[in-house]
Design an enzyme around this catalytic site. Structure first.
Site, PDB file in Angstrom:
ATOM      1  N   GLY A  13      -6.665  15.192   4.143  1.00 10.52           N
ATOM      2  CA  GLY A  13      -5.185  15.028   3.364  1.00 10.52           C
ATOM      3  C   GLY A  13      -5.191  13.775   2.853  1.00 10.52           C
ATOM      4  O   GLY A  13      -4.146  13.172   2.288  1.00 10.52           O
ATOM      5  N   TYR A  49      -6.276   7.780   0.019  1.00  5.79           N
ATOM      6  CA  TYR A  49      -6.106   6.783   0.947  1.00  5.79           C
ATOM      7  C   TYR A  49      -7.263   6.148   1.904  1.00  5.79           C
ATOM      8  O   TYR A  49      -7.381   5.007   1.802  1.00  5.79           O
ATOM      9  CB  TYR A  49      -5.028   6.936   1.827  1.00  5.79           C
ATOM     10  CG  TYR A  49      -4.229   5.915   2.692  1.00  5.79           C
ATOM     11  CD1 TYR A  49      -3.477   5.195   2.064  1.00  5.79           C
ATOM     12  CD2 TYR A  49      -4.729   6.100   3.963  1.00  5.79           C
ATOM     13  CE1 TYR A  49      -2.843   4.286   2.933  1.00  5.79           C
ATOM     14  CE2 TYR A  49      -4.095   5.115   5.036  1.00  5.79           C
ATOM     15  CZ  TYR A  49      -3.119   4.296   4.292  1.00  5.79           C
ATOM     16  OH  TYR A  49      -2.506   3.222   5.172  1.00  5.79           O
ATOM     17  N   ASP A  54      -0.394  11.937   0.126  1.00  3.61           N
ATOM     18  CA  ASP A  54      -1.304  12.701   0.755  1.00  3.61           C
ATOM     19  C   ASP A  54      -1.382  14.387   0.152  1.00  3.61           C
ATOM     20  O   ASP A  54      -0.425  14.751  -0.383  1.00  3.61           O
ATOM     21  CB  ASP A  54      -0.834  12.813   2.125  1.00  3.61           C
ATOM     22  CG  ASP A  54      -0.951  11.462   2.922  1.00  3.61           C
ATOM     23  OD1 ASP A  54      -1.456  10.422   2.367  1.00  3.61           O
ATOM     24  OD2 ASP A  54      -0.403  11.474   3.932  1.00  3.61           O
ATOM     25  N   GLY A  77       0.786  -1.250  -0.043  1.00  2.00           N
ATOM     26  CA  GLY A  77      -0.085   0.079   0.041  1.00  2.00           C
ATOM     27  C   GLY A  77       0.953   1.176   0.001  1.00  2.00           C
ATOM     28  O   GLY A  77       2.012   1.025   0.335  1.00  2.00           O
ATOM     29  N   ILE A  78       0.291   2.431  -0.499  1.00  2.00           N
ATOM     30  CA  ILE A  78       1.250   3.694  -0.421  1.00  2.00           C
ATOM     31  C   ILE A  78       0.215   4.818  -0.305  1.00  2.00           C
ATOM     32  O   ILE A  78      -0.920   4.528   0.026  1.00  2.00           O
ATOM     33  CB  ILE A  78       1.526   3.813  -1.840  1.00  2.00           C
ATOM     34  CG1 ILE A  78       0.406   4.207  -2.887  1.00  2.00           C
ATOM     35  CG2 ILE A  78       2.652   2.835  -2.465  1.00  2.00           C
ATOM     36  CD1 ILE A  78       0.878   4.711  -4.378  1.00  2.00           C
ATOM     37  N   GLY A 131      -3.016   1.028  13.429  1.00  2.00           N
ATOM     38  CA  GLY A 131      -3.156   2.562  13.906  1.00  2.00           C
ATOM     39  C   GLY A 131      -1.880   3.007  13.560  1.00  2.00           C
ATOM     40  O   GLY A 131      -1.222   2.564  12.333  1.00  2.00           O
ATOM     41  N   TYR A 132      -1.135   3.761  14.240  1.00  2.00           N
ATOM     42  CA  TYR A 132       0.084   4.305  14.146  1.00  2.00           C
ATOM     43  C   TYR A 132       1.004   3.258  14.537  1.00  2.00           C
ATOM     44  O   TYR A 132       1.204   3.036  15.693  1.00  2.00           O
ATOM     45  CB  TYR A 132       0.274   5.532  14.677  1.00  2.00           C
ATOM     46  CG  TYR A 132      -0.443   6.619  13.773  1.00  2.00           C
ATOM     47  CD1 TYR A 132       0.253   7.304  12.893  1.00  2.00           C
ATOM     48  CD2 TYR A 132      -1.891   7.060  14.281  1.00  2.00           C
ATOM     49  CE1 TYR A 132      -0.592   8.214  12.415  1.00  2.00           C
ATOM     50  CE2 TYR A 132      -2.517   8.105  13.643  1.00  2.00           C
ATOM     51  CZ  TYR A 132      -1.872   8.577  12.494  1.00  2.00           C
ATOM     52  OH  TYR A 132      -2.536   9.773  11.806  1.00  2.00           O
TER      53      TYR A 132
HETATM   54  P1  NDP Z   1       6.053   0.000   3.433  1.00  2.00           P
HETATM   55  O1  NDP Z   1       6.028   1.391   2.656  1.00  2.00           O
HETATM   56  O2  NDP Z   1       7.213   0.065   4.510  1.00  2.00           O
HETATM   57  O3  NDP Z   1       5.848  -1.075   2.863  1.00  2.00           O
HETATM   58  C1  NDP Z   1       4.964  -1.192   1.745  1.00  2.00           C
HETATM   59  C2  NDP Z   1       5.657  -2.123   0.476  1.00  2.00           C
HETATM   60  O4  NDP Z   1       4.767  -2.294  -0.736  1.00  2.00           O
HETATM   61  C3  NDP Z   1       6.893  -1.643  -0.149  1.00  2.00           C
HETATM   62  O5  NDP Z   1       7.737  -2.631   0.171  1.00  2.00           O
HETATM   63  C4  NDP Z   1       6.653  -1.050  -1.189  1.00  2.00           C
HETATM   64  O6  NDP Z   1       7.555  -1.351  -2.192  1.00  2.00           O
HETATM   65  C5  NDP Z   1       5.480  -2.190  -1.690  1.00  2.00           C
HETATM   66  N1  NDP Z   1       5.024  -1.669  -2.860  1.00  2.00           N
HETATM   67  C6  NDP Z   1       4.313  -0.399  -3.177  1.00  2.00           C
HETATM   68  N2  NDP Z   1       3.797  -0.419  -4.490  1.00  2.00           N
HETATM   69  C7  NDP Z   1       3.780  -1.548  -4.980  1.00  2.00           C
HETATM   70  C8  NDP Z   1       3.381  -2.036  -6.131  1.00  2.00           C
HETATM   71  N3  NDP Z   1       2.793  -1.386  -6.992  1.00  2.00           N
HETATM   72  N4  NDP Z   1       3.700  -3.514  -6.381  1.00  2.00           N
HETATM   73  C9  NDP Z   1       4.242  -4.032  -5.365  1.00  2.00           C
HETATM   74  N5  NDP Z   1       4.774  -3.703  -4.251  1.00  2.00           N
HETATM   75  C10 NDP Z   1       4.422  -2.483  -4.013  1.00  2.00           C
HETATM   76  O7  NDP Z   1       4.573   0.298   4.502  1.00  2.00           O
HETATM   77  P2  NDP Z   1       4.140  -0.214   5.699  1.00  2.00           P
HETATM   78  O8  NDP Z   1       4.617  -1.445   5.986  1.00  2.00           O
HETATM   79  O9  NDP Z   1       4.146   0.683   6.593  1.00  2.00           O
HETATM   80  O10 NDP Z   1       2.510  -0.446   5.329  1.00  2.00           O
HETATM   81  C11 NDP Z   1       2.217  -1.815   5.061  1.00  2.00           C
HETATM   82  C12 NDP Z   1       0.383  -1.599   4.763  1.00  2.00           C
HETATM   83  O11 NDP Z   1      -0.071  -1.290   6.083  1.00  2.00           O
HETATM   84  C13 NDP Z   1       0.116  -0.656   3.670  1.00  2.00           C
HETATM   85  O12 NDP Z   1      -1.017  -1.088   3.192  1.00  2.00           O
HETATM   86  C14 NDP Z   1      -0.437   0.514   4.816  1.00  2.00           C
HETATM   87  O13 NDP Z   1      -1.372   1.238   4.041  1.00  2.00           O
HETATM   88  C15 NDP Z   1      -0.870  -0.211   5.897  1.00  2.00           C
HETATM   89  N6  NDP Z   1      -0.849   0.595   7.123  1.00  2.00           N
HETATM   90  C16 NDP Z   1       0.335   0.922   7.737  1.00  2.00           C
HETATM   91  C17 NDP Z   1       0.451   1.744   8.841  1.00  2.00           C
HETATM   92  C18 NDP Z   1       1.814   2.133   9.620  1.00  2.00           C
HETATM   93  O14 NDP Z   1       1.464   2.795  10.607  1.00  2.00           O
HETATM   94  N7  NDP Z   1       2.780   2.026   9.048  1.00  2.00           N
HETATM   95  C19 NDP Z   1      -1.130   2.159   9.671  1.00  2.00           C
HETATM   96  C20 NDP Z   1      -1.992   1.747   8.762  1.00  2.00           C
HETATM   97  C21 NDP Z   1      -2.002   1.102   7.702  1.00  2.00           C
HETATM   98  P3  NDP Z   1       8.697   0.086  -2.567  1.00  2.00           P
HETATM   99  O15 NDP Z   1       9.129   0.546  -1.066  1.00  2.00           O
HETATM  100  O16 NDP Z   1       9.471  -0.331  -3.382  1.00  2.00           O
HETATM  101  O17 NDP Z   1       7.661   0.989  -2.945  1.00  2.00           O
END
Ligand code: NDP
Length: 247
Positions: free
Chosen positions: A150, A154, A95, A91-92, A185-186
């Site tokens: 923002g 998402y 914002d 996920g990305i 959450g965070y």
């Molecule tokens: P990260 O950015 O650390 O990890 C996300 C990963 O997804 C990265 O390795 C990224 O690769 C990969 N990715 C992005 N775009 C693609 C794509 N098109 N195809 C394949 N892989 C892709 O984020 P988090 O570990 O923090 O988040 C993981 C999930 O948890 C997300 O869905 C996020 O929305 C959700 N989340 C996270 C929170 C937090 O506090 N961390 C809170 C709430 C939800 P690359 O880095 O190369 O782009």
């Protein structure tokens, strides 16, 4: 043979913790991450896991592309085994306040966070149904539940997860396949810890638990839903947010 568990975004902050926890649970984790990643970044991640005694294969794909997801799942099933657990975690964020949001910021987030649910689940769903066992676990967010200024792009994708869960869950629970989500959450990933210290302290002060979550606390919830005896939980979302917001 261990059940194969694919984690998209598997080498990211939460994905890494999920892969490790699934390995501890006796699953065979497979990390799927973005095909724009350098071979060096992948090797570094694999070496770090090997130093922890874990051998976790990494496959590269773009979850926004149906073809790329089809190709990578076919390859994993041929080389590792049938995919029995899928964690849609990639996920990305892009914002912006809505009045400034560009069509590109909207599209990138919708494609990565929402199209990916269809693109990846579609590749593994029929196999799970045919074998009579499967776990689909989608990573949503507290900001999908409560909304966040923002983040209209998402928040839209993350709240869409709940509808996807509830609809698909009804189609496949009698076939032994469950569809659930987790709303973190965070969590103290690198991304969150990089927030300016004074801003981060304000965020933490607003969390009843008075601390950030640990990636292992999300990973623990993934293994809970992925368990063999979790087959009666479906269409559900579990919030893991230190009391920040409830359903
Ligand atoms: P990260 O950015 O650390 O990890 C996300 C990963 O997804 C990265 O390795 C990224 O690769 C990969 N990715 C992005 N775009 C693609 C794509 N098109 N195809 C394949 N892989 C892709 O984020 P988090 O570990 O923090 O988040 C993981 C999930 O948890 C997300 O869905 C996020 O929305 C959700 N989340 C996270 C929170 C937090 O506090 N961390 C809170 C709430 C939800 P690359 O880095 O190369 O782009």
């Amino acid at each position: 043979m261990s059940r194969v568990a694919v984690v998209t975004g598997g080498i990211g902050g939460l994905g890494t913790a999920m892969c490790k926890a699934l390995a501890e649970q006796g699953r065979q984790p497979v990390a799927v991450d973005y095909n724009g990643l350098s071979a060096e970044a992948v090797d570094k991640w694999k070496a770090a896991r090997q130093a922890e005694g874990l051998d976790i294969p990494v496959y590269l794909a773009d979850v926004t592309s149906f073809e790329s997801c089809a190709e990578v799942c076919k390859k994993i099933e041929a080389e590792v085994g049938p995919i029995e657990i899928l964690v849609n975690n990639a996920g990305i964020t892009r914002d912006s306040m809505f009045h400034k949001m560009t069509p590109e910021q909207w599209d990138q987030v919708i494609k990565t966070n929402l199209y990916s649910l269809f693109n990846m689940t579609k590749q593994v769903y029929e196999g799970m149904v045919a074998r009579g066992w499967g776990r689909i676990i989608n990573i949503a967010s507290v900001n999908g539940l409560r909304g966040q200024a923002g983040q209209s792009n998402y928040s839209a994708t993350k709240s869409a997860v709940y509808g996807f869960n509830k609809a698909l869950a009804q189609e496949c629970v009698k076939k032994g396949v469950t569809v659930n989500s987790i709303s973190p959450g965070y969590i103290g990933t690198e991304m969150v810890r990089a927030i300016r210290e004074d801003v981060l302290q304000k965020v933490i002060a607003g969390i009843p638990a008075n601390r950030l979550g640990e990636p292992s606390e999300i990973a623990r919830t993934v293994t809970f839903l992925a368990a063999d005896d979790a087959g009666y939980i479906t269409g559900e979302d579990i919030t893991v947010n230190g009391g920040l917001y409830y359903h």
